[in-house]
Scaffold this active site. Sequence first.
Site, PDB file in Angstrom:
ATOM      1  N   GLY A  92       2.793  -1.019   4.212  1.00  0.00           N
ATOM      2  CA  GLY A  92       1.803  -1.055   5.273  1.00  0.00           C
ATOM      3  C   GLY A  92       0.665  -0.079   4.996  1.00  0.00           C
ATOM      4  O   GLY A  92       0.341   0.251   3.847  1.00  0.00           O
ATOM      5  N   SER A  93       0.083   0.434   6.066  1.00  0.00           N
ATOM      6  CA  SER A  93      -1.108   1.275   5.928  1.00  0.00           C
ATOM      7  C   SER A  93      -0.811   2.676   5.414  1.00  0.00           C
ATOM      8  O   SER A  93      -1.749   3.456   5.204  1.00  0.00           O
ATOM      9  CB  SER A  93      -1.821   1.367   7.283  1.00  0.00           C
ATOM     10  OG  SER A  93      -2.321   0.099   7.656  1.00  0.00           O
ATOM     11  N   THR A  94       0.464   3.023   5.194  1.00  0.00           N
ATOM     12  CA  THR A  94       0.764   4.348   4.658  1.00  0.00           C
ATOM     13  C   THR A  94       0.156   4.544   3.275  1.00  0.00           C
ATOM     14  O   THR A  94      -0.009   5.690   2.822  1.00  0.00           O
ATOM     15  CB  THR A  94       2.283   4.580   4.575  1.00  0.00           C
ATOM     16  OG1 THR A  94       2.876   3.602   3.711  1.00  0.00           O
ATOM     17  CG2 THR A  94       2.928   4.518   5.947  1.00  0.00           C
ATOM     18  N   ILE A  95      -0.190   3.455   2.586  1.00  0.00           N
ATOM     19  CA  ILE A  95      -0.697   3.596   1.218  1.00  0.00           C
ATOM     20  C   ILE A  95      -2.223   3.718   1.178  1.00  0.00           C
ATOM     21  O   ILE A  95      -2.797   3.852   0.086  1.00  0.00           O
ATOM     22  CB  ILE A  95      -0.240   2.405   0.341  1.00  0.00           C
ATOM     23  CG1 ILE A  95      -0.566   1.042   0.960  1.00  0.00           C
ATOM     24  CG2 ILE A  95       1.262   2.504   0.100  1.00  0.00           C
ATOM     25  CD1 ILE A  95      -1.955   0.539   0.747  1.00  0.00           C
TER      26      ILE A  95
END
Length: 628
Positions: A327-330
Amino acid sequence: MRKPRPALKNAQQEVRIFRLRSLLALLVVVGLLGLLTGRLAYLQVVKHEVYITRSENNRVRVEPLPPTRGLIYDRNGELLAENRPTYNLMMVRERVDDVEATLGLLVDLLELPEGDVEAFRQRSRQRQRPFQPALLMSDLNEQQIARLAVNRHRLPGVEIEAQLLRYYPDAEIVAHALGFVGRINAEEMETLDVGNYAGTHFIGKTGVERFYEDQLHGQAGFRKVETNARGRVLRELGRSDPVPGQDITLTLDKQLQTLGHELLEGRRGSIVAIQPGTGEILAMVSSPGFDSNRFVTGIDQASYRALQENIDLPLFNRAIRGQYPPGSTIKPFMALAGLVEGEITPNKTIYDPGYFQLPNDSRRYRNWLRWGHGRVDMERSIAVSNNTYYYTLAHALGIDRISERMHDFGFGERVTYDIFGESTALMPNRDWKRARFNQSWYPGETLSVGIGQGYWMVTPLQLATATSVLANRGKWVMPRIAQRIGDDPMPADLPGTKEDIELATPEWWDRIYSGMEKVISGTEGTARRTGVDLQYRMGGKSGTAQVFSLGQDQKYNAAELAERLRDHALFMAFAPIEDPQIAVSVIVENAGGGSTHAAHLARAMTDAWLLEPEENERDVEALLEAEE
């Protein structure tokens, strides 16, 4: 005239026959005496050592002395794995007249459940030398010991042996990290050093117990004993003491591990915490857990089947084998890739109308905020988790450059030194898809990867490791779970450590950190509620990973979905920003948004590590209630 009668006997001929027969008899006797004398000489002189040894072995028996298994401690000296005394049922097949009859009698005396009888018999047939004792049953209770003692005269070759047995005081909390020991099976017997494992019936199966088996096991010893005709020991003639296994001190902090377990109680997920400067794994939680003590002596079939068929998969180590879209953690890592490849600068902006379109394609790849964030630069794109910015960046980079830069952080690779069974997860590229599906890579798939969706999969351990490298300004310190083996500390530089990530402009790290700090402390930050009353500077990034894809104009509504089809909640963070002491990744399966359902768990872990106890009196139950 009468002819003279022939003589009835020829004395001279009879003498010659007698002498011939006597000579032959003498030769036979002499020959037999010669053979007997030769045989005696052969046995007494030539084969003296062989037969004196066999004779001695009928009187002297060599018994193995298994070593004491090393203990396992946490970083503060808290005992995580110990050895407790127990009684085992042993059988030496060579000394049993009728094995089947003896096994039948044992089954009756021990009152074994029907489901355990076949396993009991199978252990008696385990491939090993017939004169070596086979372990039939461990951890006998008092009633079983008493029945066997009363019937000892009916059970030749069957003995009760006192031995130390592995025990885990906090089994469910550390089960996945420590692993467990179990009975040595037939396959393992084929590869083990028979001499060193003589008398040893257990071996590390998973986790630390397996990776450090050689160090924990030690070296077996032996003793020579004199026995009578019935095999009873009369006296000890000599011994070579075993060398106990080395104690291992782990990097885990039991209190932090326990907190992570409590935070995930009743949920499916994982929390991993790493100390960036040293690579020491402070916590590695997988929920739900299981009681690893049940596997030491051999779990019964019904209980094992129940664990295997449990829909929550308690035996599955999510921390190292669970694969989730990041998800958006990267997005901080993607921003760094864009900076390194020259596709963006920290101040370059894009306009976000709420979607992104590929050239000559009518499909709209939407931002999570449907009306868009307007003008967005790099720092704001991280703070508000703007999808359109990263669609644009991913399209400019292309999948192969994305994959190469993400490998620099350890995505798609095994990242630790001493974690047994770690998965590489998946960092896709064109070659992978061609090999896997025999298909070309499509531009739309690159956009999905750009926001941590599509084929890209990470483990919680990988995400925590990448966060640790990010906190270290690109310096790679390979994560490890062992701090000391015996008295020897683990080396600072471990073999296989990846090369450091160096930026042309070191200030770019600060710009990335600024965006991550705004996630928690900024007015637009997606996890700004997590930053309330924060006593240190913390950088983080939330993520929400789809379990299934939505249609072009379909809107996500968790209330309408089955619980296991809802999004996974993710969060990664490190703190304090100026001198990182802890990096954390949190994944809660099917919980929903990462900023709502995972960020506060990361905050609780960093508070527990960085603050003094009197400053960190947050009640776990109150914390979880606040989430709701």
